[in-house]
Design an enzyme around this catalytic site. Structure first.
Site, mmCIF file in Angstrom:
data_model
loop_
_atom_site.group_PDB
_atom_site.id
_atom_site.type_symbol
_atom_site.label_atom_id
_atom_site.label_comp_id
_atom_site.label_asym_id
_atom_site.label_seq_id
_atom_site.Cartn_x
_atom_site.Cartn_y
_atom_site.Cartn_z
ATOM 1 N N ARG A 258 34.025 35.596 44.104
ATOM 2 C CA ARG A 258 33.750 36.583 45.155
ATOM 3 C C ARG A 258 33.106 37.805 44.511
ATOM 4 O O ARG A 258 33.625 38.360 43.546
ATOM 5 C CB ARG A 258 35.021 36.952 45.909
ATOM 6 C CG ARG A 258 36.155 37.476 45.063
ATOM 7 C CD ARG A 258 37.324 37.936 45.939
ATOM 8 N NE ARG A 258 38.543 38.133 45.166
ATOM 9 C CZ ARG A 258 38.825 39.209 44.450
ATOM 10 N NH1 ARG A 258 37.953 40.208 44.414
ATOM 11 N NH2 ARG A 258 39.949 39.299 43.780
ATOM 12 N N HIS A 262 38.865 41.930 46.945
ATOM 13 C CA HIS A 262 39.701 40.928 47.605
ATOM 14 C C HIS A 262 39.728 41.184 49.106
ATOM 15 O O HIS A 262 39.520 40.271 49.912
ATOM 16 C CB HIS A 262 41.115 40.973 47.025
ATOM 17 C CG HIS A 262 42.071 40.053 47.698
ATOM 18 N ND1 HIS A 262 42.028 38.687 47.548
ATOM 19 C CD2 HIS A 262 43.104 40.301 48.537
ATOM 20 C CE1 HIS A 262 42.980 38.127 48.254
ATOM 21 N NE2 HIS A 262 43.654 39.085 48.871
ATOM 22 N N TYR A 272 39.989 45.351 37.271
ATOM 23 C CA TYR A 272 40.450 44.135 36.603
ATOM 24 C C TYR A 272 39.319 43.166 36.264
ATOM 25 O O TYR A 272 39.562 42.114 35.692
ATOM 26 C CB TYR A 272 41.514 43.422 37.458
ATOM 27 C CG TYR A 272 41.101 43.142 38.899
ATOM 28 C CD1 TYR A 272 40.414 41.978 39.236
ATOM 29 C CD2 TYR A 272 41.408 44.044 39.913
ATOM 30 C CE1 TYR A 272 40.040 41.729 40.539
ATOM 31 C CE2 TYR A 272 41.041 43.799 41.224
ATOM 32 C CZ TYR A 272 40.355 42.633 41.538
ATOM 33 O OH TYR A 272 39.981 42.380 42.830
#
Length: 359
Positions: A258, A262, A272
């Site tokens: 992606r 999220h 991250y």
């Protein structure tokens, strides 16, 4: 005495189109007509535009919950393209595009995001459940739907979609075990985008792959390049045929990525994921770019085709959003009534009182 155990079975990744849009093996190319190939490309481009617009609407406060999908168009749309109209989809909250191309109205998808009850009222003849928010709950539900299909001796299948994080949930293992025992006509489609929100894949499982988890359940497992629409279509089509022929379920692990966060609920992927990683995937593995090269070399796609598709998508999205924003607001009595087949008397009284106050 120590016994040698092979912990990591071999699950090679099925790929038909390389990132450069070249065919790896002509014998693997699925039998799709030129018009079908064009239609699949249109759906992928439409979804990219929808994603961009939905993110913008969310930031404007005009949409509520939204999970971005850019980068996962091949995994989503090519797998849905393999379905028959009668097949049943059990989606996660990210899998709105598959629902839309299975017949779910776009304006209702916007209402779902806005928290309106009508967003979850699936039209008659559209074989899908509303998006599942509870992680992996759709896996066990998929088994239930597939069992009903088997009981009725219908030639159709149920497919559920979930991320890599869902495979760490108990529902996932329970569902696969049950599906294996009863050989239900189901396809379990995991979109492994490498991160369960912010947790990288290697930190949530010691298993090298998701596909190999099918071994313990006694079902078929396969890994596929989730950025390759032809490979995703071929693998899903084969799994559906296996399910409908009574050969049992399949677990598909689609390796994808992606591009965005999220969800739009405060997630920051830069915390991250490195910028180098994100740039690499966007520039070298974009599924739309890969498919675009392939179609152009076949003379099936042009700059004009893409521009027309983008403009049409923008018009359809604008019309759907206008319809959603003009839809009658949901009332508290409506919410209460939807929770019961027969509403208790004390709640009836409350609903009537609230209704009067709202007037």
């Amino acid at each position: 005495m120590a016994f040698a155990v092979k912990l990591q079975p071999d699950f090679p990744v099925v790929q038909i189109l390389t990132p450069e849009g070249k065919v790896t093996d002509p014998s693997l190319v699925p039998k799709l007509s030129d018009e079908q190939l064009r239609e699949l490309m249109k759906r992928m481009v439409f979804t990219r535009i929808l994603d961009q617009r939905a993110i913008s609407l969310n930031r404007q406060g005009r949409l509520g919950f939204y999970a971005p999908v850019s980068g996962q168009e091949a995994a989503m749309l090519a797998s849905q393209f393999a379905l028959d109209k009668e097949d049943f989809i059990l989606p996660s909250y990210r899998d709105i595009p598959q629902m839309i191309f299975h017949g779910y109205p776009l304006y209702q998808a916007f209402l779902f995001s806005k928290g309106h009850i009508h967003g979850g009222q699936i039209p008659e003849g559209v074989h899908t459940l509303p998006p599942q928010i509870i992680i992996a709950a759709q896996v066990t539900q998929c088994v239930g739907v597939a069992m009903a299909i088997k009981y009725r001796k219908e030639r159709r299948a149920a497919i559920c979609y979930f991320g890599d994080g869902a495979t760490s949930q108990g529902d996932f293992y329970e569902g696969l075990n049950f599906a294996g025992v009863y050989k239900v006509p189901a396809v379990f489609f995991s979109q492994n985008n490498g991160y369960a929100i912010s947790v990288p894949f290697h930190k949530q499982t010691a298993s090298a792959t998701i596909a190999q988890k099918a071994v313990a359940a006694g079902i078929h497992g396969v890994r596929v390049d989730g950025m390759d629409p032809l490979a995703v279509y071929a693998v899903t089509k084969e799994a559906l045929e296996r399910a409908k022929s009574g050969e049992g379920p399949t677990l598909i692990e689609a390796l994808t990525y992606r591009f965005g966060p999220h969800t739009m609920s405060g997630d920051d992927p830069s915390r991250y994921r490195s910028q180098e990683e994100m740039t690499l995937w966007q520039e070298q593995h974009d599924p739309i770019h890969r498919f675009r090269i392939y179609l152009r070399e076949k003379g099936l796609w042009s700059v004009q085709d893409e521009q027309e598709t983008v403009e049409q998508a923008r018009e359809e999205i604008a019309d759907a959003m206008k319809k959603a924003e003009n839809y009658p607001p949901m009332t508290i009595p409506q919410l209460m009534e939807a929770m019961y087949v027969i509403m208790p008397d004390h709640l009836k009284e409350q609903a009537e009182q609230i209704g009067k106050e709202e007037l």
